[in-house]
Design a protein around this motif. Structure first.
Motif, PDB file in Angstrom:
ATOM      1  N   SER A   1      25.332   0.684  13.598  1.00  0.00           N
ATOM      2  CA  SER A   1      25.916   2.025  13.564  1.00  0.00           C
ATOM      3  C   SER A   1      27.155   2.071  12.696  1.00  0.00           C
ATOM      4  CB  SER A   1      26.297   2.481  14.982  1.00  0.00           C
ATOM      5  OG  SER A   1      25.167   2.525  15.822  1.00  0.00           O
TER       6      SER A   1
ATOM      7  N   GLU B   1      21.060  13.066  19.154  1.00  0.00           N
ATOM      8  CA  GLU B   1      20.502  12.800  17.834  1.00  0.00           C
ATOM      9  C   GLU B   1      20.247  14.120  17.115  1.00  0.00           C
ATOM     10  OE1 GLU B   1      16.689  10.588  15.693  1.00  0.00           O
ATOM     11  OE2 GLU B   1      16.905  10.564  17.874  1.00  0.00           O
TER      12      GLU B   1
ATOM     13  N   TYR C   1      25.927   7.254  12.282  1.00  0.00           N
ATOM     14  CA  TYR C   1      24.690   6.935  11.577  1.00  0.00           C
ATOM     15  C   TYR C   1      24.126   5.651  12.174  1.00  0.00           C
ATOM     16  CZ  TYR C   1      21.407   5.502   7.965  1.00  0.00           C
ATOM     17  OH  TYR C   1      20.270   5.099   7.290  1.00  0.00           O
ATOM     18  N   LYS C   2      22.906   5.733  12.733  1.00  0.00           N
ATOM     19  CA  LYS C   2      22.260   4.578  13.344  1.00  0.00           C
ATOM     20  C   LYS C   2      21.042   4.164  12.534  1.00  0.00           C
ATOM     21  CE  LYS C   2      23.452   5.163  18.251  1.00  0.00           C
ATOM     22  NZ  LYS C   2      22.890   5.241  19.634  1.00  0.00           N
ATOM     23  N   LYS C   3      20.914   2.870  12.331  1.00  0.00           N
ATOM     24  CA  LYS C   3      19.780   2.329  11.582  1.00  0.00           C
ATOM     25  C   LYS C   3      19.236   1.119  12.309  1.00  0.00           C
ATOM     26  CE  LYS C   3      17.067   1.846   7.969  1.00  0.00           C
ATOM     27  NZ  LYS C   3      16.020   2.843   7.611  1.00  0.00           N
ATOM     28  N   LYS C   4      17.937   1.125  12.565  1.00  0.00           N
ATOM     29  CA  LYS C   4      17.310  -0.025  13.211  1.00  0.00           C
ATOM     30  C   LYS C   4      17.273  -1.202  12.247  1.00  0.00           C
ATOM     31  CE  LYS C   4      14.422   2.682  16.372  1.00  0.00           C
ATOM     32  NZ  LYS C   4      15.289   2.336  17.524  1.00  0.00           N
TER      33      LYS C   4
ATOM     34  N   ASN D   1      20.083  -1.697  16.845  1.00  0.00           N
ATOM     35  CA  ASN D   1      20.631  -0.681  15.949  1.00  0.00           C
ATOM     36  C   ASN D   1      21.978  -1.110  15.393  1.00  0.00           C
ATOM     37  OD1 ASN D   1      18.824   1.767  16.029  1.00  0.00           O
ATOM     38  ND2 ASN D   1      19.184   1.531  18.227  1.00  0.00           N
TER      39      ASN D   1
ATOM     40  N   TYR E   1      17.394  12.408  10.917  1.00  0.00           N
ATOM     41  CA  TYR E   1      17.578  11.369   9.912  1.00  0.00           C
ATOM     42  C   TYR E   1      18.610  10.324  10.332  1.00  0.00           C
ATOM     43  CZ  TYR E   1      15.129  14.848   7.116  1.00  0.00           C
ATOM     44  OH  TYR E   1      14.219  15.772   6.655  1.00  0.00           O
ATOM     45  N   ASN E   2      18.498   9.870  11.566  1.00  0.00           N
ATOM     46  CA  ASN E   2      19.347   8.793  12.098  1.00  0.00           C
ATOM     47  C   ASN E   2      20.788   9.203  12.366  1.00  0.00           C
ATOM     48  OD1 ASN E   2      17.147   7.023  11.900  1.00  0.00           O
ATOM     49  ND2 ASN E   2      17.718   6.426   9.812  1.00  0.00           N
TER      50      ASN E   2
END
Length: 213
Positions: A108, A51, A96-99, A106, A54-55
């Motif tokens: 991606s 990581e 780019y990963k976002k919950k 996640n 910022y994701n």
């Protein structure tokens, strides 16, 4: 930040992926008497990511990619052309990963580049009446691909995750170009061109592990 500190904060992850790759070929056959078979093959490999912030994550790894297909023509021309190339694929990708919905799930987005390196070849053989000979141009031993993809990942327990990824790889230059012409036993003609930039789509299941508490 040291490597140990990165692992302790769950900034490092290793994954193993396995799935199916569908390879794209352009077939030009005016007589419409040639078909492509068996251009789906196993695709697998391992990766490690870190990581950044910022994701965003940076990932690399090593995969096994088989470029293969059987090109069968209809009678009276019973010839077939077999493509078979074994490649090592080394990607460098930005993720780019976002919950979503929960802290364990996640979504991606992937983008990156790959280099593919040939380590063996067992194809590009023309077979007819039990006679074998090589035809066409030899494929490039190394070439590059651009990658785009999406994925979803769920943390099951104790830093272990299970995910599913869909990626498309695009070649920038043509690396397969074979022309074949034949006069059949009934005096008809079979001719076709096979071209490819190395494009393929990969559908994989990924098992991951994050380092740290």
């Amino acid at each position: 930040m040291t490597f140990a500190e990165a692992m302790a904060q769950k900034k490092m992850q290793v994954k193993y992926e396995i799935g199916i790759a569908h390879t794209d070929y352009e077939l030009i056959n005016p007589q419409n008497n040639v078909q492509i078979l068996n251009n789906n093959h196993a695709f697998y490999g391992a990766s490690i990511s870190r990581e950044l912030n910022y994701n965003f994550h940076l990932e690399t790894g090593i995969y096994s990619k088989y470029y293969g297909a059987d090109f069968y023509s209809n009678p009276p021309d019973t010839a077939n052309l077999i493509l078979g190339m074994n490649r090592i694929q080394i990607p460098i990708r930005l993720i780019y990963k976002k919950k979503i919905l929960s802290d364990r799930l996640n979504f991606s987005l992937f983008t990156g580049t790959s280099i593919l390196i040939s380590h063996s070849q067992n194809g590009f053989i023309f077979s007819s009446d039990n006679e074998y000979k090589s035809i066409g141009d030899k494929p490039k031993r190394t070439f590059g691909l651009v990658e785009l993809g999406v994925g979803i990942e769920y943390e099951i327990f104790n830093n272990f995750s299970l995910g599913f990824n869909v990626r498309t790889f695009y070649g920038l230059n043509q690396n397969i170009n074979i022309q074949y012409d034949n006069i059949n036993s009934d005096n008809t003609i079979t001719n076709y061109d096979i071209k490819s930039n190395g494009n393929f789509q990969a559908y994989t299941v990924a098992v991951g592990y994050k380092f740290g508490k």
